[in-house]
Scaffold this motif. Structure first.
Motif: not given
Length: 168
Positions: A2, A5-6
């Motif tokens: 995460e 991707i963030s």
């Protein structure tokens, strides 16, 4: 994942890019999250969590690099850096600007065919692939890289360093 991707999404938004493509550099932005998830052995704790995690990332990149570029001759790219070339890849640059900077490296994009990169590839994808190739070269100690994500020529080994390897 995460956090990786963030960071890729943040970079895309920052530069008004419509395609979000993670890069190897995004993995390093996730170090705080990774260190909280890994229980380190005593020796690793002595070296520090960040050092151990960076080495795990480096070894992982080298393993995947070897799957895509097992027999790739990178001498032309290495020579470009040995002649004083440097390139910095960071989130402050758009993919288009990074791509233009990477195109200066002789032979780089010709070597990306195993990743199906060509002149028609979107800048976000091409930059991610090029960064992977450079990271793989760094993982195999063919290039150097600073924390600021500046790639340069590999550190030269002295004769004494080489001699000590054979004396073991």
């Amino acid at each position: 994942m995460e956090l990786v991707i963030s960071n890729a999404e943040r970079r895309a938004l920052l530069h008004e890019e419509t395609l979000v493509v993670p890069r190897v550099g995004d993995i390093y932005t996730a170090l705080p999250g990774i260190s909280g998830k890994i229980e380190l052995e005593y020796e690793g704790e002595m070296r520090g969590a960040d050092t151990v995690i960076r080495e795990i990332i480096r070894a992982s990149v080298a393993t995947i690099f070897d799957q895509y570029f097992p027999d790739t001759n990178t001498q032309q790219i290495e020579q470009w850096f040995n002649l004083g070339g440097t390139v910095q890849l960071n989130d402050a640059q758009s993919s288009s600007n990074s791509l233009e900077e990477l195109k200066q490296i002789q032979g780089l994009f010709e070597k990306l065919s195993p990743l199906e990169i060509d002149d028609k590839s979107k800048p976000e994808v091409a930059v991610s692939a090029a960064e992977f190739l450079l990271e793989g070269m760094y993982a195999h100690k063919r290039l150097s890289r600073a924390e600021e994500r500046i790639f340069s020529a590999a550190e030269k080994k002295t004769r004494n360093d080489e001699a000590s390897r054979y004396g073991r």
